[in-house]
Design a protein around this motif. Sequence first.
Motif, PDB file in Angstrom:
ATOM      1  N   VAL A  70      -7.406  -3.351   4.285  1.00  0.00           N
ATOM      2  CA  VAL A  70      -7.109  -2.478   3.156  1.00  0.00           C
ATOM      3  C   VAL A  70      -7.254  -3.283   1.869  1.00  0.00           C
ATOM      4  O   VAL A  70      -6.639  -4.345   1.725  1.00  0.00           O
ATOM      5  CB  VAL A  70      -5.688  -1.890   3.249  1.00  0.00           C
ATOM      6  CG1 VAL A  70      -5.431  -0.933   2.086  1.00  0.00           C
ATOM      7  CG2 VAL A  70      -5.478  -1.171   4.583  1.00  0.00           C
ATOM      8  N   LEU A  71      -8.062  -2.783   0.946  1.00  0.00           N
ATOM      9  CA  LEU A  71      -8.180  -3.397  -0.364  1.00  0.00           C
ATOM     10  C   LEU A  71      -7.073  -2.837  -1.255  1.00  0.00           C
ATOM     11  O   LEU A  71      -7.023  -1.623  -1.498  1.00  0.00           O
ATOM     12  CB  LEU A  71      -9.552  -3.106  -0.971  1.00  0.00           C
ATOM     13  CG  LEU A  71      -9.754  -3.559  -2.421  1.00  0.00           C
ATOM     14  CD1 LEU A  71      -9.566  -5.063  -2.564  1.00  0.00           C
ATOM     15  CD2 LEU A  71     -11.121  -3.126  -2.930  1.00  0.00           C
ATOM     16  N   CYS A  72      -6.202  -3.718  -1.729  1.00  0.00           N
ATOM     17  CA  CYS A  72      -5.079  -3.320  -2.575  1.00  0.00           C
ATOM     18  C   CYS A  72      -5.275  -3.909  -3.968  1.00  0.00           C
ATOM     19  O   CYS A  72      -5.421  -5.135  -4.100  1.00  0.00           O
ATOM     20  CB  CYS A  72      -3.756  -3.818  -2.003  1.00  0.00           C
ATOM     21  SG  CYS A  72      -3.433  -3.311  -0.294  1.00  0.00           S
ATOM     22  N   THR A  73      -5.291  -3.061  -4.971  1.00  0.00           N
ATOM     23  CA  THR A  73      -5.394  -3.535  -6.349  1.00  0.00           C
ATOM     24  C   THR A  73      -4.230  -2.978  -7.155  1.00  0.00           C
ATOM     25  O   THR A  73      -3.778  -1.852  -6.922  1.00  0.00           O
ATOM     26  CB  THR A  73      -6.723  -3.110  -7.001  1.00  0.00           C
ATOM     27  OG1 THR A  73      -6.829  -1.686  -6.993  1.00  0.00           O
ATOM     28  CG2 THR A  73      -7.908  -3.716  -6.281  1.00  0.00           C
ATOM     29  N   ALA A  74      -3.730  -3.783  -8.093  1.00  0.00           N
ATOM     30  CA  ALA A  74      -2.648  -3.370  -8.978  1.00  0.00           C
ATOM     31  C   ALA A  74      -3.141  -3.438 -10.413  1.00  0.00           C
ATOM     32  O   ALA A  74      -3.524  -4.512 -10.890  1.00  0.00           O
ATOM     33  CB  ALA A  74      -1.429  -4.273  -8.786  1.00  0.00           C
ATOM     34  N   SER A  75      -3.156  -2.293 -11.081  1.00  0.00           N
ATOM     35  CA  SER A  75      -3.607  -2.201 -12.469  1.00  0.00           C
ATOM     36  C   SER A  75      -2.418  -1.849 -13.355  1.00  0.00           C
ATOM     37  O   SER A  75      -1.508  -1.133 -12.928  1.00  0.00           O
ATOM     38  CB  SER A  75      -4.695  -1.134 -12.613  1.00  0.00           C
ATOM     39  OG  SER A  75      -5.778  -1.405 -11.742  1.00  0.00           O
TER      40      SER A  75
END
Length: 245
Positions: free
Chosen positions: A43-48
Motif C-alpha cells: 500500500v502506498l501511503c502519502t500524507a499531504s
Amino acid sequence: MLVKQVVRPSGRQYNDLRAVDFQVGFTANAAGSVLASFGDTRVLCTASVSESVPSFLRGRGQGWLTAEYGMLPGSTNTRVDREATRGKQTGRTVEIQRLIGRSLRASLDLSLLGERTITVDCDVLQADGGTRTTAITGGCVAVVLALNHLQREGLLTEDPLIDLVTAVSVGVWQGQAILDLDYPEDSSADSDVNVVMLGDAGFVEVQGTAESAIFSRSELDQMLSLADSARHSLIAAQRQALSQS
C-alpha cells in the motif's frame, strides 16, 4: 492458548507475522510517503498538509486528519474498476477510509497541529489480505514523516504525536486462532478481526466478523492476544524505518 497443529498455506506458524517493510520517501512530493508491505500486500501511503480545516473546525485553533483509500485496477487477480468511472465509492471503501482516519486521529493531539489538515491517501498497489491494517500501520509512518517536515519548516512548536498506531488482522482459520491473515486464509476464515492499537495504551478499534462460523469469547481472547503480541514488532519496524528517513 490452545494451539492446534494447522498448516498455514504460507508455512507460517499460527503466531507469525508476514514480512513487514516500510520504504520511506517512496514519492517526492507529499510531506510524508511510504510504501508499506505486509507480505505481498503493498500500500502506498502519502500524507499531504493543507493550511486549512473543515468548516466545523474553523476558528477553534485545532487541526484535522482525514484519509482516503482505494484499490488500483491491477491490485488483484481480476482487474478492479476505478471507482471514479462508476461515479461513486463503494460502501467498503467508505468504511475503510473512515477506519483509517479514526485510527490515525487517535495518534495525534490535534490541538497542537494548528488550523491545518493532514490528508492520508492509501492506494493499494497489490492486495493479498490485510489491506486496511497495512494502510493504517503504513499511514502512521507517513503521518510522522509529515509532522517531521512541518517541524523542520518551523511550522510546529510542539510535536502533536501521542504515540504510534499499528494494526493487524487476526482470525480463526480451520479452528485455530491465527495472526496476520493473507488472502487464502482471509477468503476462507471462520472469523476475521481487525485490531488497531495505540502504542502501549491499548486498543483503538476492534472490528470482528463471523464469516462462516461464530466465534466464542475464548476465541476472541485468543485473537486479541495474538494481535497484542504483534504490536511491539510492528512498532519496531515503524521506528526503524523512521530512523532512516
